[in-house]
Motif scaffolding. Structure first.
Motif, PDB file in Angstrom:
ATOM      1  N   ASP A 140       8.640  14.635   0.212  1.00 52.74           N
ATOM      2  CA  ASP A 140       9.445  13.420   0.321  1.00 52.74           C
ATOM      3  C   ASP A 140       8.588  12.227   0.738  1.00 52.74           C
ATOM      4  OD1 ASP A 140      12.157  14.661  -0.161  1.00 52.74           O
ATOM      5  OD2 ASP A 140      11.511  15.819   1.584  1.00 52.74           O
ATOM      6  N   ALA A 141       7.601  12.461   1.584  1.00 56.46           N
ATOM      7  CA  ALA A 141       6.671  11.392   1.942  1.00 56.46           C
ATOM      8  C   ALA A 141       5.828  10.977   0.739  1.00 56.46           C
ATOM      9  CB  ALA A 141       5.768  11.835   3.092  1.00 56.46           C
ATOM     10  N   MET A 142       5.403  11.937  -0.053  1.00 55.24           N
ATOM     11  CA  MET A 142       4.578  11.633  -1.215  1.00 55.24           C
ATOM     12  C   MET A 142       5.332  10.825  -2.265  1.00 55.24           C
ATOM     13  SD  MET A 142       1.432  12.653  -0.815  1.00 55.24           S
ATOM     14  CE  MET A 142       0.776  12.680  -2.483  1.00 55.24           C
ATOM     15  N   TYR A 143       6.614  11.096  -2.430  1.00 56.12           N
ATOM     16  CA  TYR A 143       7.378  10.414  -3.473  1.00 56.12           C
ATOM     17  C   TYR A 143       8.127   9.191  -2.968  1.00 56.12           C
ATOM     18  CZ  TYR A 143       6.184  13.929  -6.906  1.00 56.12           C
ATOM     19  OH  TYR A 143       5.481  14.726  -7.783  1.00 56.12           O
ATOM     20  N   ALA A 144       8.116   8.923  -1.667  1.00 54.28           N
ATOM     21  CA  ALA A 144       8.835   7.761  -1.126  1.00 54.28           C
ATOM     22  C   ALA A 144       8.379   6.432  -1.734  1.00 54.28           C
ATOM     23  CB  ALA A 144       8.714   7.729   0.395  1.00 54.28           C
ATOM     24  N   PRO A 145       7.061   6.192  -1.933  1.00 58.33           N
ATOM     25  CA  PRO A 145       6.681   4.929  -2.557  1.00 58.33           C
ATOM     26  C   PRO A 145       7.208   4.785  -3.986  1.00 58.33           C
ATOM     27  CG  PRO A 145       4.814   5.878  -1.397  1.00 58.33           C
ATOM     28  CD  PRO A 145       5.872   6.937  -1.441  1.00 58.33           C
ATOM     29  N   VAL A 146       7.386   5.905  -4.680  1.00 60.49           N
ATOM     30  CA  VAL A 146       7.974   5.846  -6.020  1.00 60.49           C
ATOM     31  C   VAL A 146       9.412   5.349  -5.929  1.00 60.49           C
ATOM     32  CG1 VAL A 146       8.614   7.188  -8.057  1.00 60.49           C
ATOM     33  CG2 VAL A 146       6.476   7.690  -6.868  1.00 60.49           C
ATOM     34  N   VAL A 147      10.130   5.814  -4.916  1.00 56.64           N
ATOM     35  CA  VAL A 147      11.500   5.338  -4.702  1.00 56.64           C
ATOM     36  C   VAL A 147      11.501   3.817  -4.575  1.00 56.64           C
ATOM     37  CG1 VAL A 147      13.425   5.323  -3.080  1.00 56.64           C
ATOM     38  CG2 VAL A 147      12.322   7.494  -3.672  1.00 56.64           C
ATOM     39  N   THR A 148      10.580   3.274  -3.793  1.00 59.18           N
ATOM     40  CA  THR A 148      10.552   1.810  -3.624  1.00 59.18           C
ATOM     41  C   THR A 148      10.208   1.121  -4.939  1.00 59.18           C
ATOM     42  OG1 THR A 148       8.201   1.495  -2.990  1.00 59.18           O
ATOM     43  CG2 THR A 148       9.742   2.169  -1.250  1.00 59.18           C
ATOM     44  N   ARG A 149       9.327   1.712  -5.729  1.00 61.19           N
ATOM     45  CA  ARG A 149       9.007   1.128  -7.033  1.00 61.19           C
ATOM     46  C   ARG A 149      10.256   1.084  -7.922  1.00 61.19           C
ATOM     47  NH1 ARG A 149       3.697   3.856  -6.077  1.00 61.19           N
ATOM     48  NH2 ARG A 149       2.050   2.474  -6.828  1.00 61.19           N
ATOM     49  N   PHE A 150      11.019   2.154  -7.929  1.00 61.76           N
ATOM     50  CA  PHE A 150      12.219   2.188  -8.754  1.00 61.76           C
ATOM     51  C   PHE A 150      13.207   1.109  -8.320  1.00 61.76           C
ATOM     52  CE2 PHE A 150      11.890   6.982 -10.021  1.00 61.76           C
ATOM     53  CZ  PHE A 150      10.745   6.699 -10.753  1.00 61.76           C
TER      54      PHE A 150
ATOM     55  N   SER B  31       0.809  -1.223   0.000  1.00 60.13           N
ATOM     56  CA  SER B  31       0.000   0.000   0.000  1.00 60.13           C
ATOM     57  C   SER B  31       0.842   1.272   0.000  1.00 60.13           C
ATOM     58  CB  SER B  31      -0.955   0.016   1.206  1.00 60.13           C
ATOM     59  OG  SER B  31      -1.695   1.224   1.211  1.00 60.13           O
ATOM     60  N   ALA B  32       0.952   1.894  -1.165  1.00 62.50           N
ATOM     61  CA  ALA B  32       1.709   3.140  -1.298  1.00 62.50           C
ATOM     62  C   ALA B  32       1.063   4.265  -0.506  1.00 62.50           C
ATOM     63  CB  ALA B  32       1.817   3.527  -2.780  1.00 62.50           C
ATOM     64  N   TRP B  33      -0.276   4.331  -0.514  1.00 65.27           N
ATOM     65  CA  TRP B  33      -0.947   5.427   0.186  1.00 65.27           C
ATOM     66  C   TRP B  33      -0.779   5.294   1.687  1.00 65.27           C
ATOM     67  CZ3 TRP B  33      -1.514   9.516  -2.379  1.00 65.27           C
ATOM     68  CH2 TRP B  33      -1.820   9.465  -3.745  1.00 65.27           C
ATOM     69  N   SER B  34      -0.803   4.055   2.196  1.00 67.55           N
ATOM     70  CA  SER B  34      -0.569   3.858   3.627  1.00 67.55           C
ATOM     71  C   SER B  34       0.821   4.332   4.013  1.00 67.55           C
ATOM     72  CB  SER B  34      -0.730   2.376   3.995  1.00 67.55           C
ATOM     73  OG  SER B  34      -2.071   1.964   3.886  1.00 67.55           O
ATOM     74  N   LEU B  35       1.816   4.007   3.181  1.00 66.30           N
ATOM     75  CA  LEU B  35       3.183   4.452   3.471  1.00 66.30           C
ATOM     76  C   LEU B  35       3.263   5.973   3.505  1.00 66.30           C
ATOM     77  CD1 LEU B  35       6.219   4.217   3.848  1.00 66.30           C
ATOM     78  CD2 LEU B  35       6.432   3.772   1.379  1.00 66.30           C
ATOM     79  N   ARG B  36       2.619   6.644   2.571  1.00 70.19           N
ATOM     80  CA  ARG B  36       2.673   8.115   2.546  1.00 70.19           C
ATOM     81  C   ARG B  36       2.113   8.714   3.838  1.00 70.19           C
ATOM     82  NH1 ARG B  36       1.111   7.017  -3.131  1.00 70.19           N
ATOM     83  NH2 ARG B  36       2.925   7.602  -4.396  1.00 70.19           N
ATOM     84  N   GLY B  37       0.922   8.287   4.219  1.00 71.92           N
ATOM     85  CA  GLY B  37       0.313   8.834   5.438  1.00 71.92           C
ATOM     86  C   GLY B  37       1.119   8.513   6.677  1.00 71.92           C
ATOM     87  N   TRP B  38       1.649   7.298   6.750  1.00 70.45           N
ATOM     88  CA  TRP B  38       2.442   6.867   7.900  1.00 70.45           C
ATOM     89  C   TRP B  38       3.733   7.685   8.005  1.00 70.45           C
ATOM     90  CZ3 TRP B  38       7.181   4.485   8.872  1.00 70.45           C
ATOM     91  CH2 TRP B  38       7.302   3.768  10.059  1.00 70.45           C
ATOM     92  N   LEU B  39       4.398   7.905   6.869  1.00 65.70           N
ATOM     93  CA  LEU B  39       5.610   8.728   6.874  1.00 65.70           C
ATOM     94  C   LEU B  39       5.316  10.157   7.307  1.00 65.70           C
ATOM     95  CD1 LEU B  39       7.642   7.744   3.681  1.00 65.70           C
ATOM     96  CD2 LEU B  39       8.308   7.386   6.066  1.00 65.70           C
ATOM     97  N   MET B  40       4.205  10.703   6.833  1.00 70.01           N
ATOM     98  CA  MET B  40       3.847  12.061   7.235  1.00 70.01           C
ATOM     99  C   MET B  40       3.700  12.164   8.750  1.00 70.01           C
ATOM    100  SD  MET B  40       1.068  13.059   4.316  1.00 70.01           S
ATOM    101  CE  MET B  40       1.535  13.298   2.605  1.00 70.01           C
ATOM    102  N   ALA B  41       3.022  11.189   9.339  1.00 66.25           N
ATOM    103  CA  ALA B  41       2.856  11.202  10.802  1.00 66.25           C
ATOM    104  C   ALA B  41       4.201  11.045  11.509  1.00 66.25           C
ATOM    105  CB  ALA B  41       1.893  10.093  11.219  1.00 66.25           C
TER     106      ALA B  41
END
Length: 217
Positions: free
Chosen positions: A162-172, A14-24
């Protein structure tokens, strides 16, 4: 202190879960995780990009409930101004919001072709042209931001971007996407963050597998 829950689903997928979790985490907000199983039909639809709306992550802070990742980020910026989740400079702040919005609403070809899967690795993965166009746009954003604001993060200090783009990093990383030295260094920097290491370690322990996202495609 208000009761704080963050509702998330699979840490592997879940990319969206990672974004929200990183923000917190970036906001240094203490919270309990409430995990929705990826087998839940609504959660599964979100992960597979089949849902009409994204309701996970969802932050409950006292009597306030906020869903949608951008809304969570803006709310966290209001209640934790010292965390500097948005840049202090007005122009940089507008720029940050713009690229966060672009990530929020765009890059559908890349999302579909390179779904988040932290436990997988597909060396020499063939990226089709529409997904490559999204990748090119993302790396252009990264290089522009790193050049304008001097790094080490997109806006100098760590922000919502950086939180928003972090899941993209994992995809790469998962799909072995070739990157120029500037973008490769940025990816390495994101992956080295303590919260990212914590998330990935938890993802590797997840027993749940979603067959549609574990196939060779």
């Amino acid at each position: 202190m208000p009761k704080t829950l963050l509702r998330i689903t699979s840490k592997n997928y879940s990319a969206w879960s990672l974004r929200g979790w990183l923000m917190a985490k970036f906001a240094d907000l203490a919270f309990k995780e409430e995990i929705v199983s990826p087998d839940d039909p609504a959660a599964r639809a979100e992960i597979l990009l089949l849902s009409s709306s994204i309701l996970v992550p969802c932050l409950t802070h006292g009597d306030i409930v906020v869903w949608d990742t951008l809304a969570i980020g803006e709310y966290l910026n209001e209640i934790r101004p010292g965390a500097k989740l948005l840049p202090a400079d007005q122009a940089a702040r507008a720029h940050c919001r713009a690229i966060c919005g672009e990530m929020h609403s765009g890059f559908s070809a890349m999302r579909g072709a390179l779904p988040m899967n932290l436990k997988a690795h597909f060396p020499a993965f063939k990226v089709w042209s529409r997904a490559q166009a999204d990748i090119d746009r993302i790396t252009t954003i990264w290089k522009q931001c790193l050049g304008m604001y001097g790094g080490p993060f997109l806006f100098g200090e760590r922000t919502l971007a950086d939180a928003m783009y972090a899941p993209v990093v994992t995809r790469f990383m998962t799909y072995d996407v070739p990157l120029d030295p500037v973008c490769a260094a940025y990816c390495k920097r994101i992956m080295a963050l303590a919260p990212m290491k914590e998330w990935i370690a938890a993802a590797e322990e997840e027993p749940v597998e979603i067959d549609e996202l574990d196939m060779e495609f």
